[in-house]
Enzyme design. Structure first.
Site, PDB file in Angstrom:
ATOM      1  N   LYS A 162      -5.766 -46.789 -16.943  1.00 16.47           N
ATOM      2  CA  LYS A 162      -6.283 -46.749 -18.308  1.00 16.47           C
ATOM      3  C   LYS A 162      -7.360 -45.677 -18.403  1.00 16.47           C
ATOM      4  O   LYS A 162      -8.319 -45.678 -17.611  1.00 16.47           O
ATOM      5  CB  LYS A 162      -6.867 -48.114 -18.685  1.00 16.47           C
ATOM      6  CG  LYS A 162      -5.790 -49.175 -18.908  1.00 16.47           C
ATOM      7  CD  LYS A 162      -4.908 -48.814 -20.093  1.00 16.47           C
ATOM      8  CE  LYS A 162      -4.093 -49.983 -20.575  1.00 16.47           C
ATOM      9  NZ  LYS A 162      -3.163 -49.605 -21.641  1.00 16.47           N
ATOM     10  N   ASP A 191      -2.784 -43.909 -19.476  1.00 19.04           N
ATOM     11  CA  ASP A 191      -2.604 -44.407 -20.843  1.00 19.04           C
ATOM     12  C   ASP A 191      -3.955 -44.351 -21.557  1.00 19.04           C
ATOM     13  O   ASP A 191      -4.901 -45.012 -21.132  1.00 19.04           O
ATOM     14  CB  ASP A 191      -2.088 -45.855 -20.809  1.00 19.04           C
ATOM     15  CG  ASP A 191      -1.813 -46.405 -22.198  1.00 19.04           C
ATOM     16  OD1 ASP A 191      -2.028 -45.680 -23.187  1.00 19.04           O
ATOM     17  OD2 ASP A 191      -1.376 -47.570 -22.291  1.00 19.04           O
ATOM     18  N   GLU A 217       0.466 -41.537 -21.629  1.00 15.39           N
ATOM     19  CA  GLU A 217       0.861 -42.370 -22.778  1.00 15.39           C
ATOM     20  C   GLU A 217      -0.233 -42.365 -23.851  1.00 15.39           C
ATOM     21  O   GLU A 217      -1.420 -42.504 -23.518  1.00 15.39           O
ATOM     22  CB  GLU A 217       1.093 -43.793 -22.252  1.00 15.39           C
ATOM     23  CG  GLU A 217       1.544 -44.807 -23.269  1.00 15.39           C
ATOM     24  CD  GLU A 217       1.927 -46.124 -22.575  1.00 15.39           C
ATOM     25  OE1 GLU A 217       2.743 -46.100 -21.628  1.00 15.39           O
ATOM     26  OE2 GLU A 217       1.385 -47.167 -22.956  1.00 15.39           O
ATOM     27  N   GLN A 294       2.627 -55.612 -23.018  1.00 15.25           N
ATOM     28  CA  GLN A 294       1.696 -55.831 -24.121  1.00 15.25           C
ATOM     29  C   GLN A 294       0.659 -56.877 -23.734  1.00 15.25           C
ATOM     30  O   GLN A 294       0.208 -57.648 -24.559  1.00 15.25           O
ATOM     31  CB  GLN A 294       2.450 -56.242 -25.373  1.00 15.25           C
ATOM     32  CG  GLN A 294       1.650 -55.861 -26.591  1.00 15.25           C
ATOM     33  CD  GLN A 294       2.509 -55.806 -27.794  1.00 15.25           C
ATOM     34  OE1 GLN A 294       3.312 -54.901 -27.935  1.00 15.25           O
ATOM     35  NE2 GLN A 294       2.359 -56.777 -28.656  1.00 15.25           N
TER      36      GLN A 294
HETATM   37  C1  MUC Z   1      -0.708 -50.612 -23.227  1.00 21.10           C
HETATM   38  O1  MUC Z   1       0.247 -50.071 -22.696  1.00 21.10           O
HETATM   39  O2  MUC Z   1      -1.279 -49.992 -24.094  1.00 21.10           O
HETATM   40  C2  MUC Z   1      -2.947 -52.460 -24.445  1.00 21.10           C
HETATM   41  C3  MUC Z   1      -2.842 -52.600 -25.778  1.00 21.10           C
HETATM   42  C4  MUC Z   1      -1.523 -52.962 -26.061  1.00 21.10           C
HETATM   43  O3  MUC Z   1      -1.011 -53.148 -27.174  1.00 21.10           O
HETATM   44  O4  MUC Z   1      -0.822 -53.055 -24.919  1.00 21.10           O
HETATM   45  C5  MUC Z   1      -1.690 -52.851 -23.816  1.00 21.10           C
HETATM   46  C6  MUC Z   1      -1.137 -51.977 -22.775  1.00 21.10           C
HETATM   47 MG    MG Z   2       0.030 -48.165 -23.833  1.00 21.74          MG
END
Ligand code: MUC
Ligand code: MG
Length: 367
Positions: A162, A191, A217, A294
């Site tokens: 992240k 991401d 992402e 998610q």
């Molecule tokens: C992700 O891939 O973004 C964080 C917010 C969401 O909607 O899913 C997670 C993981």
């Molecule tokens: Mg994502």
């Protein structure tokens, strides 16, 4: 097989390790368990994980929508009349997670009625998938520690990192620390959850060119139309759209705009029916997919795996199936087990989701 009842049961299970990312923090899984009942007592089950900061859905909102709007609209319909069911659900434009869970629960009923695993009904490509773990915000050393423990304990060797905090001073440092620690023994991708601007993203990606990232992402807001297109055109690694593609029409828009290279599929928001349409849409255009997370519990994770394993183009990459491990407990009667980095589908009719009644009684918040 007529639908006789649709339930939306709220539950709350605390996280042991909260997940933090650019658009939110999760301390407790305040989700909804959707149960679709058919004649003869067949029950289909699915999990809706509300993401208020992403799609604006809340636990209370999903419950109200399923009970007050969706249930009266579909009770009495035949589970096999899926187009009729979706025509009714799609009167509501938004609320992807509420619709996704109802759809998956209906497929579970169908699988049970036919005596067939849903993964085979969808496509039946394989019975297992490689697992990728999302590493949430912390300081760089802690994030390395988390990834190392998942590698040792579960054999996971693909990590989604992240980013979306401070691009140069912190996010790049985290990725660099992970690559330095693991060398080429792991795959890494990032991401941003829309946390960077397009120009920050471009510079951060340049600074990380030597880190061999698989992909990136949702780095900047999807609605920064020109910035996003500008960014994607200059990227040397694939760009995956996630929050910006909550339904097939958005996939079309992002692809036609040249604003993404590939599409993350999350069954939590597009169920099986619309995930399948997105998958086929992408397949026919030569666009890649992978199975995203998610922040699903075990029920949602198993549902997602059932879909991912059904197709070549989703099962040939690691799927994000491990963040339920951050939760203190869960609802499945037989807990999921990740071994040697893989998770297997269950060879039983339906999706394989069977709920432990004692756990549901303990964690439901409506009783
Ligand atoms: C992700 O891939 O973004 C964080 C917010 C969401 O909607 O899913 C997670 C993981
Ligand atoms: Mg994502």
């Amino acid at each position: 097989m007529k639908i006789t009842k649709v339930e939306a049961i709220p539950f709350a299970i605390p996280y042991v390790h909260p997940l933090k990312f650019a658009s939110g923090e999760v301390y407790c899984a305040e989700h909804i368990l959707v149960r679709v009942h058919g004649e003869d007592g067949v029950v289909g089950v699915a999990e809706a994980p509300p993401r208020p900061y992403t799609y604006g859905e809340t636990q209370d909102g999903i419950r109200a929508l399923v009970e007050k709007i969706f249930a009266p609209a579909i009770v009495g319909l035949d589970v096999f009349d899926r187009e009729k069911i979706h025509a009714r659900l799609n009167r509501t434009v938004g609320n992807p997670c509420a619709k996704g869970a109802v759809d998956i629960a209906i497929w579970d009923v169908i699988g049970k009625v036919l005596g067939t695993p849903v993964t085979k009904l969808l496509g039946g490509y394989t019975d297992r998938m490689r697992v990728s773990h999302m590493v949430g915000f912390d300081d760089p050393a802690k994030m390395v520690e988390v990834a190392q423990s998942f590698k040792e304990t579960y054999g996971i060797s693909t990590f989604k990192v992240k980013v979306g905090r401070r691009p140069y001073s912190l996010d790049v440092a985290v990725c660099r620390a992970l690559r330095k620690h693991f060398g080429d023994t792991v795959d890494l991708y990032i991401d941003g959850n829309r946390g960077w601007s397009a120009t920050e993203a471009a510079r951060a990606l340049r600074e990380m060119e030597d880190l061999d990232l698989l992909m990136a992402e949702e780095l900047n807001p999807a609605d920064d139309v020109m910035g996003r297109r500008w960014l994607v055109r200059q990227m040397k690694i694939p760009f995956y759209a996630d929050e910006s593609v909550s339904r097939p029409a958005e996939v079309t828009r992002e692809l036609l705009d040249g604003s993404t290279t590939a599409i993350s599929i999350k069954t939590a928001r597009t169920g099986y029916t619309f995930s399948q349409r997105i998958y086929f849409q992408c397949e026919s255009l030569g666009i890649e997919n992978y199975m995203g997370n998610q922040i699903d519990g075990q029920v949602g994770t198993l549902s997602s795996l059932v879909f991912g394993a059904a197709y070549k183009g989703t099962s040939d990459k690691a799927g994000e199936f491990s963040n339920f491990l951050d939760m203190s407990d869960d609802l499945l009667a037989e807990p999921l087990k990740i071994a040697d980095g893989f998770l297997k589908v269950r060879d039983v009719p339906g999706t394989g989701v069977a709920i432990d009644p004692d756990k549901l009684a303990r964690y439901r918040t409506d009783a």
